[in-house]
Design a protein around this motif. Structure first.
Motif, short mmCIF file in Angstrom:
data_model
loop_
_atom_site.label_atom_id
_atom_site.label_comp_id
_atom_site.label_asym_id
_atom_site.label_seq_id
_atom_site.Cartn_x
_atom_site.Cartn_y
_atom_site.Cartn_z
N LEU A 121 -35.98 -25.68 -58.62
CA LEU A 121 -36.02 -25.70 -57.15
C LEU A 121 -35.20 -24.51 -56.68
CD1 LEU A 121 -36.58 -27.10 -54.40
CD2 LEU A 121 -34.49 -28.42 -54.76
N ARG A 122 -35.76 -23.74 -55.77
CA ARG A 122 -35.09 -22.52 -55.34
C ARG A 122 -34.65 -22.63 -53.89
NH1 ARG A 122 -36.47 -16.97 -53.44
NH2 ARG A 122 -38.61 -17.65 -53.04
N TYR A 123 -33.38 -22.37 -53.65
CA TYR A 123 -32.85 -22.32 -52.29
C TYR A 123 -32.64 -20.87 -51.88
CZ TYR A 123 -31.68 -27.35 -51.95
OH TYR A 123 -31.73 -28.71 -51.85
N ILE A 124 -32.83 -20.63 -50.59
CA ILE A 124 -32.44 -19.36 -49.99
C ILE A 124 -31.56 -19.70 -48.78
CG2 ILE A 124 -34.45 -18.08 -50.82
CD1 ILE A 124 -35.74 -18.42 -48.07
N PRO A 125 -30.94 -18.71 -48.13
CA PRO A 125 -30.08 -19.04 -46.99
C PRO A 125 -30.87 -19.70 -45.86
CG PRO A 125 -29.65 -16.79 -47.76
CD PRO A 125 -30.88 -17.26 -48.46
N MET A 126 -30.26 -20.66 -45.18
CA MET A 126 -30.94 -21.38 -44.08
C MET A 126 -31.12 -20.44 -42.89
SD MET A 126 -28.93 -22.08 -41.14
CE MET A 126 -27.30 -21.41 -40.76
N ARG A 127 -32.09 -20.83 -42.01
CA ARG A 127 -32.22 -20.20 -40.70
C ARG A 127 -32.19 -21.34 -39.70
NH1 ARG A 127 -37.47 -16.74 -39.88
NH2 ARG A 127 -37.98 -18.39 -38.36
N GLU A 128 -31.39 -21.21 -38.64
CA GLU A 128 -31.11 -22.36 -37.78
C GLU A 128 -32.36 -22.98 -37.18
OE1 GLU A 128 -29.47 -19.49 -37.71
OE2 GLU A 128 -27.32 -19.78 -37.46
N ASP A 129 -33.39 -22.18 -36.89
CA ASP A 129 -34.57 -22.75 -36.22
C ASP A 129 -35.54 -23.39 -37.20
OD1 ASP A 129 -35.20 -20.32 -37.34
OD2 ASP A 129 -36.54 -19.70 -35.73
N VAL A 130 -35.36 -23.13 -38.47
CA VAL A 130 -36.25 -23.70 -39.48
C VAL A 130 -35.60 -24.91 -40.14
CG1 VAL A 130 -37.33 -23.23 -41.72
CG2 VAL A 130 -37.30 -21.45 -39.94
N ASP A 131 -34.32 -24.80 -40.40
CA ASP A 131 -33.64 -25.84 -41.19
C ASP A 131 -33.00 -26.88 -40.28
OD1 ASP A 131 -34.02 -25.05 -44.09
OD2 ASP A 131 -33.62 -23.18 -43.06
N ALA A 187 -25.04 -31.71 -45.41
CA ALA A 187 -26.44 -31.74 -45.82
C ALA A 187 -26.89 -30.35 -46.24
CB ALA A 187 -27.30 -32.24 -44.67
N ASN A 188 -27.89 -30.29 -47.12
CA ASN A 188 -28.34 -28.99 -47.65
C ASN A 188 -28.78 -28.05 -46.53
OD1 ASN A 188 -31.58 -28.92 -47.78
ND2 ASN A 188 -30.90 -31.01 -48.10
N ILE A 189 -29.41 -28.58 -45.47
CA ILE A 189 -29.93 -27.70 -44.42
C ILE A 189 -28.82 -27.01 -43.62
CG2 ILE A 189 -32.20 -28.76 -44.10
CD1 ILE A 189 -30.99 -30.51 -41.93
N ALA A 190 -27.60 -27.43 -43.80
CA ALA A 190 -26.50 -26.72 -43.13
C ALA A 190 -26.27 -25.34 -43.73
CB ALA A 190 -25.21 -27.55 -43.21
N ALA A 191 -26.74 -25.12 -44.95
CA ALA A 191 -26.51 -23.81 -45.59
C ALA A 191 -27.75 -23.26 -46.30
CB ALA A 191 -25.37 -23.91 -46.60
N TYR A 192 -28.66 -24.14 -46.71
CA TYR A 192 -29.78 -23.71 -47.56
C TYR A 192 -31.13 -24.01 -46.91
CZ TYR A 192 -26.14 -24.45 -51.12
OH TYR A 192 -24.99 -24.45 -51.84
N HIS A 193 -32.13 -23.26 -47.36
CA HIS A 193 -33.52 -23.59 -47.08
C HIS A 193 -34.22 -23.75 -48.42
CE1 HIS A 193 -37.47 -23.52 -45.21
NE2 HIS A 193 -37.83 -22.68 -46.15
N PRO A 194 -34.91 -24.89 -48.63
CA PRO A 194 -35.65 -25.05 -49.89
C PRO A 194 -36.89 -24.17 -49.86
CG PRO A 194 -35.92 -27.00 -48.48
CD PRO A 194 -34.99 -26.07 -47.76
N ALA A 195 -36.96 -23.16 -50.75
CA ALA A 195 -38.01 -22.14 -50.63
C ALA A 195 -39.26 -22.51 -51.44
CB ALA A 195 -37.49 -20.79 -51.08
N ASP A 196 -39.09 -22.88 -52.70
CA ASP A 196 -40.26 -23.18 -53.51
C ASP A 196 -39.83 -23.85 -54.81
OD1 ASP A 196 -39.29 -20.90 -55.01
OD2 ASP A 196 -40.43 -19.63 -53.65
N MET A 197 -40.79 -24.20 -55.67
CA MET A 197 -40.52 -24.97 -56.89
C MET A 197 -41.29 -24.39 -58.06
SD MET A 197 -42.66 -28.35 -55.63
CE MET A 197 -43.38 -29.01 -57.14
N ASP A 198 -40.76 -24.70 -59.26
CA ASP A 198 -41.45 -24.35 -60.50
C ASP A 198 -41.63 -22.86 -60.72
OD1 ASP A 198 -41.52 -26.94 -61.49
OD2 ASP A 198 -43.37 -27.44 -60.48
#
Lengths: 247, 247, 247, 247, 247, 247
Positions: free
Chosen positions: F58-68, F150-161
C-alpha cells in the motif's frame, strides 16, 4: 608523515584526475562495486574549485571542557597543529568532524598555513570558521557548513594519519581525493590508475553522446549506445585520431 | 519598547563591533565561559552583510488552524505587526521560529517596513518568504532557509520582547546582535564592552600572525605566539604607534 | 503520455502564472484551505529561474543491488528513460526521490535531452549529479541538493505518470508547477485558473501597499488595508485604468 | 495561577474524556478542522497511563553558562520551581522543551512534589531525568526521551503560564490535556464539551463496528457505515437503551 | 591491553558507583564544569541493568565494499575480534559506531564471549543485532537501537584502545563507565574518586529531601535546602550515625 | 490480487523461515550481495512477535486537504480499504508511509479486519494509531512509531500492489517478509528458497559455535571456524545425525 603514493608520482594520472568530473569518477567506482565514495553533504567554499591530491587525515572526537581549553592551542602535541605544520605539496587535509557542523573545524590562519605549504586542498565534514577569509584564499576548500565557533567549543583533535570517516566515506591516508564544483570523491590507492584512465575515456564517450542528444537523438540507443551508435562513435574517434596525426 | 542598552549608546563600542568578525567574537565569549553564542544554521541572505544592533524578540509557537487565519493579519494585537511597527533605529528583530523552516516567518513588506524604520537587521532561525525581494533591500537579513508559505501556515505569533531561543542561543532583549558573512552572534549586554574591546585587539594580533604565516612561519610558536614572537609583535605594535604619532 | 490540462491551453493563465511569485501563489492556495503546496527544501540550481508548466511524474524507490546495475540504464522499459524520451513542450518532470539527496536523481545528459524536447522544467526532492553542467543549461531545474553518484547507487526508477510526493507535497500529473527564485509550488488543476487570476490581483494590491510602506505608512491599516486605504487603492486603480485608456 | 476552565468544572465532561482514546479525540478534532493536536513523539513513562486535566505551561529556552548554574536552583523566582510549588489538583504541567531531549527537563523530586499536590499529570517534549524513579510514582508522566543531565545543562526556565508549543502543538493554559497509552492530545477549551461528547458516541459506534468486523463483515459498508449497517446500529442502540430501562 | 586504573582497584569507589544513579553522577560532573558526560540516546537492552567498569574502546569507520567482506571476520588482525578476545574482568567495551544505528555493531556470539570473560558491560552508540539473544544474557548492554544487519554492512572496525566519541561524549580508555536504567555516563579517571564520594553524599541528602517533599514540604527552601532544613538534615544524619553506632 | 509466490506454496521453506532470526537472514542476503534488506527503524508492537508471509503493498503520498477528508474513508475506490478487504491468508500488508510517523498509517479496526482474514502480518515505516488496541490482537504488527491521528491528517492512500519502499528497502509484491523480535527483513522471491535453507544451516553452525564460546573458546578460530573446529563441528553433526537415525 606518510609515503607518497605510487599513483601520485605519475603525472599522467594526476592530469587525468584533473580533467574528469566527480560524477564520472563515481560511475567508474561503481563499476568496481563501490557504491558510495562521494563525500556526502560537502561543498566547495568557492565556485570553480578543482582539487587533486592524496589524503592526510585528522580525527576529531567530542570535546571535554577541562581538556579543550585555549591552552590546548599552544600544546606542541596537538595533532591539529602538528599535522598542518607538517603537511606537504599535493596533500589534502581530510578532517573527520563526525559529520557535525557544531563548531568551526578549521579557520583562516590554519588554511593560510596549508596554502603556504602548497597543500592540495582541505576537506571537512563539519564546518569552517572564518569562511569569508578562507574564500579569499586560493587553496581548494570543501566543507559541510559554516560556524563561527572555535573547534575546541565542540571538538577535541584526537590523532592524525589514521583511517577515518568523512561524509560517510572511509578515507585511508594516501587515498586520492578529487574535487570539483559538485563536491569531492575518495578513490582507494590501488584503483586510482584504472579509474582515472577509464573516467577520461568515459568523458570522451559522453561528449559524443551529448553532441548527439543536443542534435535531437533520443536517449534510447544513444545513452547507453547501441551497436549502431557505437560504430558511429568509433568512426568519430578514428576521425579524431587521424586529424590529430595530421596536426 | 525596551530601553536602549548602555553599551549601544557608546559609539566606540558600536564601531569596534562593526570591525571584528563573528569568529573573533566567539573566541572572546569562549574566554568568558560561553561556548555557544553563534546562532546555528543561520546565513545572510546576501553576501557582504554586516550588522550591529540590539535585540527585540518575537516568539512563534505552532499554529492552530482556527486561530491562524488570514483575519489574524489584520488584528491590531498581533505581536508580529505591533513589534514591527514599533521597531526603532539600531534594533535587530530576532525571531524564535522554533528552528523550523516550515513556512516563511517574515516576508518582503514587513522587511521593507523594518528598513524604513532604520532597524539594524532581522534574524530568524526559520525561513523568509519573498527572499528574492528581501535580497534586494538594504537591511541586513539572516535566516535558516527560504519558504514561500505565509507564517500562519505553520506559526502563531505568541508575544514580543521576552527572552527567546534563536538557533540554539538564548537571546535576551537588549543583547548585542552582530552579523557578518559567516552568520550572527549574540553577546549578553553586560559583556559587550569588554568583548568588543578584546575582540579588536585579537584581530590586530591575528593580522600580525597571519602576516608571519604568509611569510612561512610555522604555526608552532606563532599561533599562539611564544615569547620571541610576542616580543616581535610588541615591537611591531610600538612601531605602528610611532608611525601613527608621526602622521 | 497524459492529456494537456485545460488550464495550460489558455495562454492568459500561463502568462499570469509567469508574472506572480510563488509566495503569492501560496497565499491564494491558503485561501482555498491548502496550507502546504510549496515543495519544501528545493531550490533553483541557478539564480533568476522562472518556470511554468504541468507535471509529469517519475517515482523512485530504494535500489536493490541485483536490479540496479549499469545494465538497467540500457533497459528500454526503464521508466526514467521512457518518460524523458517522451516528454513534451510545457511539461515539468517531477521526481519523487523520497526526499533523500543520497545520489544524483538525474544528470547532465538527461537534463540536456529534456531541454532539447522543450520541457518546461525539472524538479526533484533529491539531488542532481553533474550539477555544474546542468547549471550551464537553459532549462529551469530545481533540486534539494547535489550528489555526484549515479541514481542507481541509491534509487530504483519504479514507474511514471502516477501521483507522487515531492518535498512533502502531493503532485498529480497535470498539476501546475510554478517556480521562481524561492522555489516551486504545485497547484491542483481545478484551481489553477482562479488562483492565477487572484494571485495577479494580489500582486497589484501589494505593489500599492509596498509603495505606501516605502513612504512611511505603518503596517497597521495598510497591510492588510483598512477602509480608507482600500478607497485610496481603488482610486489609484481607477487612475491607472484611465491612464491606460488614454495610452 | 490561572482560572479553572468551565469545562473542567463539569464532571460529566471529565468522565467522558477519561473513557475515550486519544485516537478518537483526534478524529473529532479533525472534524473541527484541527489536523494536528497530538503531541508528537511523546510517550507515557509507564504502560496503562490515563490522564485528564488542564494545562499549566513552563517554557524553556537554551541555557547560558553564566546564568544556568547550580545557584539558579535556589532562586525563588525560578519559574520552574514557582510553577511546581503552585500547581493545583487537576492541572497538567506542560513543558515546552523545544522538542529537544538534550537534558532532563524535570526529575524525580519535582515529579514527587507534583504528585503530592494532586497534579493531573506531566508532559514534556524533552526528556525526564531519574526516569526510573518517576516510573515508580503514580502521577501520569509523558516524555520524548530519557536523559540523566540536570535541566540547566541544556535549558533555562524562562517563564510560566504563557501559550507554548509542545511536540509541535500550540498549548494554551487551560486547554484540556488528555493522555492514554498512545500519548497525549490537546483540546482547545472552547471545543472540549463538544469533542468529549462526540468522542464518546464515536467509541460506542466503533464498538459496534468492531464487533461486526470481528464477525467477518468487510470494511466496505461497515466502516464507515452504509445505510443498512446504520439501521442495524440504531436498532442495536435502541435495544441497549431498552435493556438499560429494564435494569 | 591497558593498565587497570587506580580508582578501579579501590573497592569502596566501585561500591559507591554501584549505588548511585547516573542522574546524580551528572550533577557532580556538572559541579566540575562538565556539562555533557551522559551518553546520549543509549538505553539498556533489559530493565534493571546496572554497570560499573572502565572503558576499552573500539572505533568504527564507514565500510568500504571491497574491504568489509565476510573474509574480514576471519582476519586475526580485525580489531573487533582482537579486542573482544582480549577483554578482561571489569572492562566495558565502548563502541564508537558514529552514532548511527545503520547495522548491528555487535551480535550475540560476541556478547556471549564478553560475558564469558567477565567483562563489566557493553556500550554502543549504534545498534546491536541479535538483540533478543543479547537480552537473554547477564552482561549489561546499552545501545541506541536494534538492527539485524551484520556490522560489515555499514561499518569497518578501524582500531582499539584509542580515545573515541560515544553518544557525543569523549571516552578515554580507563574512564569509568557507569550505567543504570536511565543510561550510561562517562567519568574521567582523575575525577572518579571525588565524584563517587560526593554522589553518594548527594543521594543521602536527596533521600532526606524526598522524604520531606513526600510529607508536603514545598520545593522552596527544601530543594535546595535553606539553613533551617539543612540544620534538620544534619540532625537527621547525626541521628542516623548514632543509630548505626548502636547497631 | 497477486499470485501466490512459488516459494510460499512450499511448507518446508515457510517452516525454515519461521525458525531463523532476521539477523541470520541478513547474513545470507549479504552473501548474495544485498547489504540492506532489513526494514530500518521498524519494531514489533508486542514482544515475541514472529511473522512469515509475502508482501501486498500500500503506497501513501502526502495528503491534500481537499482530497483527504472524512468522505474519502467511505470511497469504495480508496486503495487502503480495497486492499485490506481483499487480503488473503499468508499475506503481509506492507505500507510505504514515506518513513514518516506523522499520523497513524493504520488503526485498530483495519488491523482487526486483517486478522479476521488470516493475514500474516502488517508492516509500516510510519506509525499506527490505536496501538494499545493493536497490541491486544494476535496479528504480528511492526511499525516505526505511534501516532493518534487518522491517516488522512498526513497521508493520501495512492495505490496498491506496486513496488514500494519501506524503511529504506525496496519491497516487491510477493517478496517474503519475515519478522522476529528484532524487526523485519525482505527477501526477493527468487532468493527465498536458497536463503531459507542456508539460514537454517547457519543457525545450526552458530549453535555449535555458541556452545564452544560458552565453554571458553576464543573467537579466533571458532567464529568463523578454522579447520580444526570445522572438523569437530562436522563430527558433532554426524553424531547428531546418527542419534536421530537411532531415535
Amino acid at each position: 608523515m606518510i609515503p607518497i603514493p605510487a599513483w601520485y608520482e605519475n603525472p599522467r594520472i594526476r592530469q587525468q584526475l584533473a580533467e574528469v568530473s566527480t560524477a564520472t569518477l563515481t560511475t567508474q567506482l561503481f563499476r568496481h562495486g563501490l557504491r558510495t565514495r562521494y563525500i556526502a553533504g560537502v561543498r566547495p567554499v568557492r565556485p570553480g574549485s578543482r582539487m587533486v591530491g592524496y589524503a592526510r587525515t585528522l580525527r576529531y572526537i567530542p570535546m571535554r571542557e577541562d581538556v579543550d581549553t585555549l591552552e590546548l592551542l599552544a600544546d606542541p602535541d596537538n595533532p591539529q597543529r602538528k599535522l598542518i605544520d607538517g603537511i606537504g605539496p599535493g596533500q589534502v587535509l581530510v578532517i573527520d568532524a563526525m559529520r557535525q557542523a557544531s563548531a568551526g573545524s578549521l579557520g583562516y590562519i590554519l588554511a593560510l598555513r596549508l596554502q603556504t605549504l602548497d597543500a592540495a586542498g582541505i576537506v571537512t565534514d563539519g564546518a569552517y570558521r572564518d569562511t569569508p577569509g578562507i574564500r579569499e584564499l586560493r587553496i581548494p576548500a570543501y566543507a559541510a557548513g559554516e560556524h563561527a565557533n572555535a573547534n575546541i567549543a565542540a571538538y577535541h583533535p584526537a590523532d592524525m594519519d589514521l583511517p577515518v570517516g568523512c561524509g560517510g566515506v572511509m578515507v585511508v591516508p594516501g587515498d586520492a581525493i578529487v574535487g570539483d564544483d559538485e563536491g569531492a570523491v575518495v578513490i582507494p590507492s590501488h584503483l586510482v590508475e584504472e579509474v582515472a584512465r577509464d573516467a577520461l575515456e568515459q568523458e570522451i564517450r559522453e561528449e559524443f553522446i551529448a553532441e548527439r542528444v543536443r542534435s535531437g537523438s533520443p536517449l534510447a540507443g544513444t545513452y547507453p549506445m547501441n551497436d549502431d551508435v557505437r560504430a558511429a562513435y568509433e568512426a568519430w574517434q578514428a576521425e579524431g585520431a587521424k586529424r590529430e596525426d595530421v596536426d
